[in-house]
Structures are given as structure tokens and as C-alpha cells.
Design a protein around this motif. Structure first.
Motif, short mmCIF file in Angstrom:
data_model
loop_
_atom_site.label_atom_id
_atom_site.label_comp_id
_atom_site.label_asym_id
_atom_site.label_seq_id
_atom_site.Cartn_x
_atom_site.Cartn_y
_atom_site.Cartn_z
N PHE A 178 6.26 -4.34 -12.93
CA PHE A 178 5.82 -3.62 -11.73
C PHE A 178 4.30 -3.67 -11.60
N PHE A 179 3.59 -3.35 -12.68
CA PHE A 179 2.13 -3.34 -12.61
C PHE A 179 1.56 -4.76 -12.55
N GLN A 180 2.28 -5.74 -13.09
CA GLN A 180 1.83 -7.12 -12.99
C GLN A 180 1.80 -7.57 -11.53
N TRP A 181 2.94 -7.45 -10.85
CA TRP A 181 3.05 -8.00 -9.50
C TRP A 181 2.33 -7.15 -8.46
N THR A 182 2.33 -5.83 -8.63
CA THR A 182 1.54 -5.02 -7.70
C THR A 182 0.06 -5.27 -7.92
#
Length: 291
Positions: A178-182
Motif C-alpha cells: 500500500f505504501f509502496q504504490w501510493t
């Protein structure tokens, strides 16, 4: 609208995770009597964050156009700096967030109830102030329509619901992905906010080149068209972009994206192994470790 939804979702989920970790730790360690102090700190943090957002929105009113543009441009650039720091900080420390918060809460408990209120205030207040500044910058860059505000509110509401479901164990979210792609998307959003801030400073007369355009595709992409509005809302795209805006966007997005992708998706390198020349053909296969 989508960009502000994503900002509200990501920032709101960070705050929700912080709250969930603090509450869960007290419940797990049978210290429910200390929950009122944690909720008091959280409540103060929410009030301060809303007040900060109101100051950002109402404070410049009544000033001259140049002064408003100067303040808006400066705060937009500050927001880009904080967004960039937050993206990299979360990418590096997300795995230790739970341990760090529990350690800080344990130290606050040893000091007293006032320290618990202060610890919760600082932990949640930091997220709240960042959220207020990021959303303000995103809404300002996207325009004055109700779409950006609606997107931000929906993002925050989604974050609250997800945070509650994660706390209750009803939802398991791959937070790393989640934090990678956001993070990837927010780098592009931040580039648009930076370009918007540069344009504000140009309109204020602080930076030159207001009429020196790198391109003008207003005829092909009218700002009032549905696709022009979509590009503006998602990527903060401007049909008429100055040379300085274009340079700033490229100078920010290209190196920051490269560094973030390298950090977030690269993973640890596996050590090189040399085959044993004397190993028999029937030996057990080698095992490899996974990141």
C-alpha cells in the motif's frame, strides 16, 4: 478529486494506524484505565489539526492578490518537502512503527498520565498537521471546485473505516505494498503541487517567466473539458505550463521517483554464492532466502 482522495486515504490511514496501535497496546497489557488519557490526547490533536487547516484557508483572506499568491506558493513548496520526507520516512520505518510507538507509550506510562496525553497528542498531531497541509496544498492546486474537497473527505472516511476494520482484525491489508504504490503516485502528485507553487510565486512577482510558456495545449486539452478536469484533478496538469514550472516538475519527479522506487521496491540483495566444486551430484538442493 482522485489525488486528494489518495492523500486523504494515505494520511488518514497513517493516523488511524497510530491510534489503533496505541489503543491495542493498552488493551493488550490490561491498562484500559489509561485509555481516557490517550483519547484526550487524540481529541486535542484533531482540534489542533482542524484549526491549522482553518488558518491555512482563512488566514490569507483580505490580503492583496500578490501576498496571497506568495503565501500559497511558499506553503505549496513546503508541503512538497514534507510529502517527500513523509514518503521516504514511511518507506524506511513502517516496519518499526508499532515497536517505536509501544516503546514511547511505555515510557510515557512510567512518567504519568500527563505524559500519556502528551505522547498521544504528538503522535497523532504530527499526522494531523501533515494531513491538513497536504490536503490544503492538493485542494489549492486542483482548483476551487467542490470535487477536491469531496475527494479528501471520502479519503479520510475510507481511512477511518479501514483503520477500524484492521484494528478489529476483519481486514488484513498489505501495508508494505500500500505504501509502496501510493508513494509512487504521491511523487507525481507532489510534482504537480510543486509546479502549482512555482506558478503562484510567478504570479506574485517573486519568480520570473510568468509569460514564458514551455507549452500551451489549451486548444487540445481545454481546462473546462472533462478530460482537462480529470488531468488537473489527478495529476495537477496545467494546459499552459511555464518553462520554470516544467523544469521544476522534471527536476523533482525524475530523481525522487528513481530514489523512491530503488528504496521501496529494490529489496535487499542476496549474497552471491559459489558452488562447491567437490559437491556430489546427489546432494540436496541449495535453499535460498527470500526478502
Amino acid at each position: 478529486m482522485f489525488a486528494n482522495y489518495l492523500i486523504g486515504l494515505r494520511e488518514g490511514l497513517e493516523a488511524a494506524l497510530v491510534i489503533g496501535i496505541l489503543v491495542a497496546y493498552l488493551v493488550k497489557t490490561n491498562r484500559r484505565e489509561l485509555l481516557p488519557q490517550v483519547w484526550l490526547g487524540i481529541g486535542i490533536a484533531v482540534i489542533v489539526s482542524f484549526a491549522f487547516g482553518a488558518i491555512l484557508t482563512l488566514g490569507p483572506q483580505g490580503l492583496s492578490f500578490e501576498a496571497q499568491e506568495a503565501i500559497g506558493g511558499t506553503l505549496s513548496i513546503v508541503a512538497v518537502g514534507l510529502i517527500t520526507w513523509m514518503i521516504f520516512w514511511m518507506g524506511k520505518t513502517a516496519r518499526f512503527l508499532k515497536t517505536n510507538l509501544e516503546t514511547a507509550l511505555e515510557k510515557a506510562i512510567a512518567v504519568g498520565k500527563g505524559a500519556i496525553v502528551g505522547m498521544a497528542l504528538i503522535a497523532v498531531g504530527r499526522e494531523g498537521l501533515e494531513t491538513a497541509l497536504f490536503l490544503w496544498a492538493g485542494i489549492e492546486a486542483a482548483g476551487s471546485s467542490t470535487g477536491p474537497i469531496t475527494g479528501a473527505v471520502l479519503g479520510l472516511l475510507t481511512a477511518i473505516a479501514l483503520g477500524y476494520l484492521i484494528y478489529r482484525g476483519a481486514v488484513k491489508l498489505n501495508l508494505r505494498a500500500f505504501f509502496q504504490w501510493t508513494g509512487v503516485f504521491l511523487v507525481i502528485v507532489a510534482g504537480g503541487v510543486l509546479a502549482y507553487g512555482i506558478h503562484d510565486l510567478q504570479e506574485a512577482g517573486i519568480l520570473p517567466g510568468l509569460n514564458n510558456l514551455a507549452f500551451d495545449v489549451s486548444a487540445q486539452v481545454p481546462p473546462s473539458s472533462w478530460y482537462g478536469t480529470a488531468l488537473k484533478g489527478i495529476f495537477n496538469f496545467s494546459s499552459a505550463t511555464t518553462v520554470l514550472q516544467a523544469i521544476a516538475w522534471v527536476a523533482y519527479v525524475v530523481p525522487v521517483m528513481w530514489l523512491f522506487v530503488r528504496m521501496a521496491f529494490g529489496g535487499p540483495k542476496r549474497p552471491a554464492t559459489k558452488p562447491e566444486p567437490s559437491a556430489p551430484a546427489t546432494s540436496a538442493p541449495l535453499t535460498t532466502t527470500t526478502a
